[in-house]
Scaffold this active site. Sequence first.
Site, PDB file in Angstrom:
ATOM      1  N   HIS A  56       0.842  -1.211   0.000  1.00  0.00           N
ATOM      2  CA  HIS A  56       0.000   0.000   0.000  1.00  0.00           C
ATOM      3  C   HIS A  56       0.868   1.248   0.000  1.00  0.00           C
ATOM      4  O   HIS A  56       1.498   1.592   0.996  1.00  0.00           O
ATOM      5  CB  HIS A  56      -0.925   0.017   1.226  1.00  0.00           C
ATOM      6  CG  HIS A  56      -1.949   1.111   1.147  1.00  0.00           C
ATOM      7  ND1 HIS A  56      -3.296   0.858   1.056  1.00  0.00           N
ATOM      8  CD2 HIS A  56      -1.824   2.459   1.105  1.00  0.00           C
ATOM      9  CE1 HIS A  56      -3.956   2.006   0.978  1.00  0.00           C
ATOM     10  NE2 HIS A  56      -3.065   2.996   1.005  1.00  0.00           N
ATOM     11  N   HIS A  58       1.521   5.374  -2.208  1.00  0.00           N
ATOM     12  CA  HIS A  58       1.030   6.402  -3.140  1.00  0.00           C
ATOM     13  C   HIS A  58       2.234   7.035  -3.830  1.00  0.00           C
ATOM     14  O   HIS A  58       2.763   8.057  -3.381  1.00  0.00           O
ATOM     15  CB  HIS A  58       0.217   7.459  -2.392  1.00  0.00           C
ATOM     16  CG  HIS A  58      -1.064   6.939  -1.823  1.00  0.00           C
ATOM     17  ND1 HIS A  58      -2.286   7.099  -2.426  1.00  0.00           N
ATOM     18  CD2 HIS A  58      -1.287   6.207  -0.709  1.00  0.00           C
ATOM     19  CE1 HIS A  58      -3.229   6.506  -1.697  1.00  0.00           C
ATOM     20  NE2 HIS A  58      -2.641   5.951  -0.651  1.00  0.00           N
ATOM     21  N   GLU A 212     -11.168   3.953   6.784  1.00  0.00           N
ATOM     22  CA  GLU A 212     -10.036   4.680   7.390  1.00  0.00           C
ATOM     23  C   GLU A 212     -10.636   5.832   8.186  1.00  0.00           C
ATOM     24  O   GLU A 212     -10.654   6.989   7.752  1.00  0.00           O
ATOM     25  CB  GLU A 212      -9.063   5.188   6.324  1.00  0.00           C
ATOM     26  CG  GLU A 212      -7.778   5.757   6.940  1.00  0.00           C
ATOM     27  CD  GLU A 212      -6.784   6.250   5.917  1.00  0.00           C
ATOM     28  OE1 GLU A 212      -7.128   6.283   4.719  1.00  0.00           O
ATOM     29  OE2 GLU A 212      -5.665   6.625   6.317  1.00  0.00           O
ATOM     30  N   TRP A 314       0.244  13.710   3.826  1.00  0.00           N
ATOM     31  CA  TRP A 314      -0.300  13.000   4.980  1.00  0.00           C
ATOM     32  C   TRP A 314       0.760  12.622   6.009  1.00  0.00           C
ATOM     33  O   TRP A 314       0.468  12.455   7.175  1.00  0.00           O
ATOM     34  CB  TRP A 314      -1.027  11.720   4.521  1.00  0.00           C
ATOM     35  CG  TRP A 314      -2.222  12.007   3.687  1.00  0.00           C
ATOM     36  CD1 TRP A 314      -3.495  12.257   4.131  1.00  0.00           C
ATOM     37  CD2 TRP A 314      -2.287  12.097   2.256  1.00  0.00           C
ATOM     38  NE1 TRP A 314      -4.329  12.491   3.070  1.00  0.00           N
ATOM     39  CE2 TRP A 314      -3.627  12.392   1.908  1.00  0.00           C
ATOM     40  CE3 TRP A 314      -1.347  11.944   1.239  1.00  0.00           C
ATOM     41  CZ2 TRP A 314      -4.034  12.542   0.580  1.00  0.00           C
ATOM     42  CZ3 TRP A 314      -1.751  12.088  -0.083  1.00  0.00           C
ATOM     43  CH2 TRP A 314      -3.089  12.398  -0.393  1.00  0.00           C
TER      44      TRP A 314
END
Length: 425
Positions: A56, A58, A212, A314
């Site tokens: 996972h 990005h 989430e 983030w």
Amino acid sequence: MFDLIVKGGTLPDGSVADIGITGDRIAAIGKLDAAEAGEVIDATGDLVSPPFVDPHFHLDATLSYGLPRINASGTLLEGIGLWGELKQIVTQEEMVARALEYCDWAASMGLLAIRSHVDTCDDSLKGVAAMLEVRDKVKNYIDVQLVAFPQDGFYRDPTARANTLRALDMGVDVVGGIPHFERTMADGAASVRDLCEIAAERGLRVDMHCDESDDPHSRHIETLAYEAQRLGLQGRVAGSHLTSMHSMDNYYVSKLLPLIAEAGVAAIPNPLINIMLQGRRDTFPKRRGLTRVKEMQAHGITVGWGQDCVRDPWYSLGTADMLDVAFMGLHVAQMSSPDEMRRCFDMVTVENARILGLEDYGLHVGAIASLVVLDAGDPIEALRLRATRLSVISKGRIIARTPRQDAALEIPGRPNAVRRRHPLA
Ligand code: FE2
């Protein structure tokens, strides 16, 4: 004759063996003659592991920290807002350059397979084009699997559905989603159904950002499990994050976990990012931002640690080190027994490889010759030290080396070199 022999290393199961490599494959494992190799790596006393896998990430947002400004609240929602601003102004070339730089970090850390979500909520789909370019550019040393990710909501964003389908047509590998970000619980559930049907029609895997949230009523994992079994997608679906499960009613979870297991849905918690993002509205006690890892494993559910973010809107830190990810996960999930710590190592190697469906992964004859030599004696020590990757081999080629990092003490009467090795008795 072998092109390369990795000599005398300790494998994750504790056995000691030489590994002979010919071309891009492991040709032999056992006692091998160094004279039969074009090149030899002496791994005596070092851990030899299959490569790290991140299920996972990005890549489209990575290394953009501070652009256009820093996330002041530290929340998921401000991060989404910041990314929404950045993606209007970032160029395809900038995204490619940042992702390639991150892939250099990953290669140096023995992280040789990455599942990356790519935002499909942009009519230009420049991020999708950029990540397809990156996937192609790194394919000889890193396997990138792309997930079509409608960041602003598959229904909430008016063109997300059409753009997500376009991204899949362009060659994106996996179907993503974000049901907890839709306008209503009903829309979230409908998006899960719609996206799973798209995946089933196209023969693709599914990996959704799911629940989430700190809201215990965010229960989209239930719909995801239902759709996975209804559409025959067992073993091909993952739910990422699943943080709301930390706050769900225990009776409800006792019903939910067998349903997830029955549906063959895997879970991907992302401990670094979620210990940082979740619980921001809590006073005390403050929630940990992690799903029920050990409880899912006890039900036979595959659980893999993911990294999610490095230097982006983030999350401000990170080094492409999956041992950092597992180290944080180990603490937050309280996986402290020797078996649990070894499991944490497996969760960033073999278990993540299973989630991605990687073929010919691992240390066996006939497998792709990708492996990492670590300055540690065993998987637990590798976690404790976040051990140096002495050599990284990808598809039969040495792609990175890092020198041992021993400290030189200057204390009279004490040994000069300190390696901090301390294997279990
Ligand atoms: Fe994510």
